[in-house]
Design a protein around this motif. Structure first.
Motif, mmCIF file in Angstrom:
data_model
loop_
_atom_site.group_PDB
_atom_site.id
_atom_site.type_symbol
_atom_site.label_atom_id
_atom_site.label_comp_id
_atom_site.label_asym_id
_atom_site.label_seq_id
_atom_site.Cartn_x
_atom_site.Cartn_y
_atom_site.Cartn_z
ATOM 1 N N LEU A 287 0.830 -1.206 0.000
ATOM 2 C CA LEU A 287 0.000 0.000 0.000
ATOM 3 C C LEU A 287 0.861 1.252 0.000
ATOM 4 N N SER A 288 1.998 1.192 0.681
ATOM 5 C CA SER A 288 2.897 2.340 0.685
ATOM 6 C C SER A 288 3.418 2.613 -0.721
ATOM 7 N N ALA A 289 3.825 1.567 -1.429
ATOM 8 C CA ALA A 289 4.346 1.732 -2.788
ATOM 9 C C ALA A 289 3.273 2.217 -3.749
ATOM 10 N N ALA A 290 2.038 1.789 -3.523
ATOM 11 C CA ALA A 290 0.942 2.149 -4.429
ATOM 12 C C ALA A 290 0.177 3.385 -3.972
ATOM 13 N N ALA A 291 0.714 4.127 -3.006
ATOM 14 C CA ALA A 291 0.006 5.283 -2.441
ATOM 15 C C ALA A 291 -0.462 6.286 -3.505
#
Length: 440
Positions: free
Chosen positions: A400-404
């Motif tokens: 989720l952090s990478a796809a924020a």
């Protein structure tokens, strides 16, 4: 764009299509594009990075074609469209965001030149920082309407020739790097192509740049600019050509996807000619960075404090600020700051894009100056930004952090669509655009 330019926009002659195109294409020649693709390849693998590049070219081309057409036909800049959609405070926040982002890019690109000169000639890097700022600042005094188009049009062929020479000499010196596009990337919590695409979403500030530049063009040239200046052609060259070359040269020289790796690969291939290539490329893009930073800082200070200074003063102030930032360990916090800003910008773009597409009659899209402090659409921007920053900062779910940025866009577009659909009142603002057309 500065308020003085906004006030004179009705009287000023719009910029011709080739002049505006050459000024805009200064953004094509940045070492940052080579670095960004190399960094993506290091994080997710070159094969998935190519997929991310293709998706980036398509989406950037489509989104910027819409935003450019809108600004060409209405004359709206980031500041004026933000005032119209988000209120007076929204306009100040958007202008400040654009100004700081452009300044940070100016710091990055200037630092690349300084480190290149230090590697080649030695000496204290602080002196090279001062040199880079001292010669770049005067180039932005005139602004786009005066001579940046001619400067960048003159330098463009040199950059293109330099790119060709870079590939040729890298191959001659290091040999052809077999498998440079097929190597597998490291394990990732999300699909590599999605992670790569999210990396390129980190520079959606280009959407804001598009609106400020396009607002100075002629409505009659909308078709040309939609295709050639701000559309897929520009991004195919900027991300596609630069990106593949970045991956190629760092692979050939065995360098990682870092700023230093790209510089070392360029200098290792071309030597002194590589120094010239880097100086030309960074000079071209920094004319746009200093122009946009100074213009939007002027907007913010004038709107908040009522202080009115000549634009040249703001360019000098930005130069001093850039030099001060260069003296710090800028890369230690620059990437984090840029990640936060990227989320805020993606959220802004998502709401503005939805509003433009849903309200196709743009005749009333001209702020009158009596807008409220905040409009309801600001909630969509702020909520999407908060979601994006939260996802980026949390560490429990790396995917989720990478796809924020992707999630941020979805939240902003969804909330924007909901609020615009609920609001059946006429669009806020004045009653006339530069060209009262209802189609994009």
């Amino acid at each position: 764009m500065a308020d003085t330019e906004l006030q004179e926009q009705e009287a000023a002659e719009p910029i011709g299509k080739w002049s505006l195109s050459m000024a805009w294409w200064s953004l094509f020649s940045a070492m940052f594009w080579l670095y960004l693709s190399a960094a993506s390849a290091a994080a997710y693998g070159p094969k998935t990075t190519v997929v991310g590049l293709i998706l980036t070219i398509v989406s950037y081309g489509a989104v910027n074609a819409v935003l450019a057409t809108y600004s060409l036909r209405t004359g709206n800049t980031v500041k004026s469209v933000s005032q119209l959609l988000f209120g007076r405070a929204g306009a100040v926040i958007a202008s400040l965001l654009l100004a700081v982002t452009a300044l940070y890019y100016g710091v990055f690109e200037g630092s690349v030149i300084a480190h290149t000169l230090q590697i080649q000639f030695g000496g204290d890097v602080k002196i090279w920082y001062a040199v880079c700022v001292a010669y770049a600042v005067p180039l932005a005094f005139g602004g786009v309407r005066d001579w940046l188009d001619r400067l960048n049009g003159f330098l463009l062929p040199f950059y293109v020739v330099g790119l060709v020479a870079l590939v040729v000499f890298a191959t001659v010196k290091q040999g052809y790097p077999t498998g440079w596009l097929s190597a597998a990337g490291p394990a990732s919590p999300i699909p590599g192509w999605l992670g790569s695409y999210a990396i390129f979403m980190g520079v959606w500030v280009m959407m804001m740049f598009t609106m400020d530049f396009a607002s100075m063009g002629r409505p009659a040239d909308a078709g040309f600019h939609r295709r050639a200046t701000f559309g897929p052609l520009f991004y195919a060259c900027t991300f596609g050509v630069n990106g593949l070359i970045g991956i190629y040269i760092v692979t050939a020289f065995g360098k990682g996807g870092t700023e230093g790796g790209v510089v070392e690969a360029v200098l290792g291939s071309l030597g002194l000619v590589g120094v010239v290539l880097i100086v030309i490329s960074q000079t071209r893009i920094n004319t746009a960075n200093y122009y946009l930073a100074s213009s939007n800082f002027e907007n913010v200070v004038r709107s908040v404090f009522g202080i009115d200074l000549p634009r040249i003063v703001w360019v000098v102030i930005c130069g001093v600020a850039a030099f001060s930032l260069m003296l710090t360990d800028v890369l230690s916090y620059l990437l984090t700051a840029m990640a936060w800003q990227a989320v805020l910008i993606v959220a802004w773009v998502s709401v503005v894009l939805v509003r433009i597409l849903l309200r196709r009659d743009w005749r009333s899209d001209a702020p009158t100056g009596d807008e409220p402090t905040l409009r309801p659409l600001a909630a969509a921007w702020f909520i999407a930004s908060a979601v994006g920053v939260t996802l980026h900062q949390q560490t429990e779910f790396p995917g989720l952090s990478a796809a924020a940025p992707v999630v941020t866009f979805a939240v902003g577009a969804g909330l924007g669509w909901l609020l615009v659909s609920m609001d059946r009142s006429p669009a806020a603002g004045g009653t006339a655009s530069r060209e009262p057309l209802t189609t994009a």
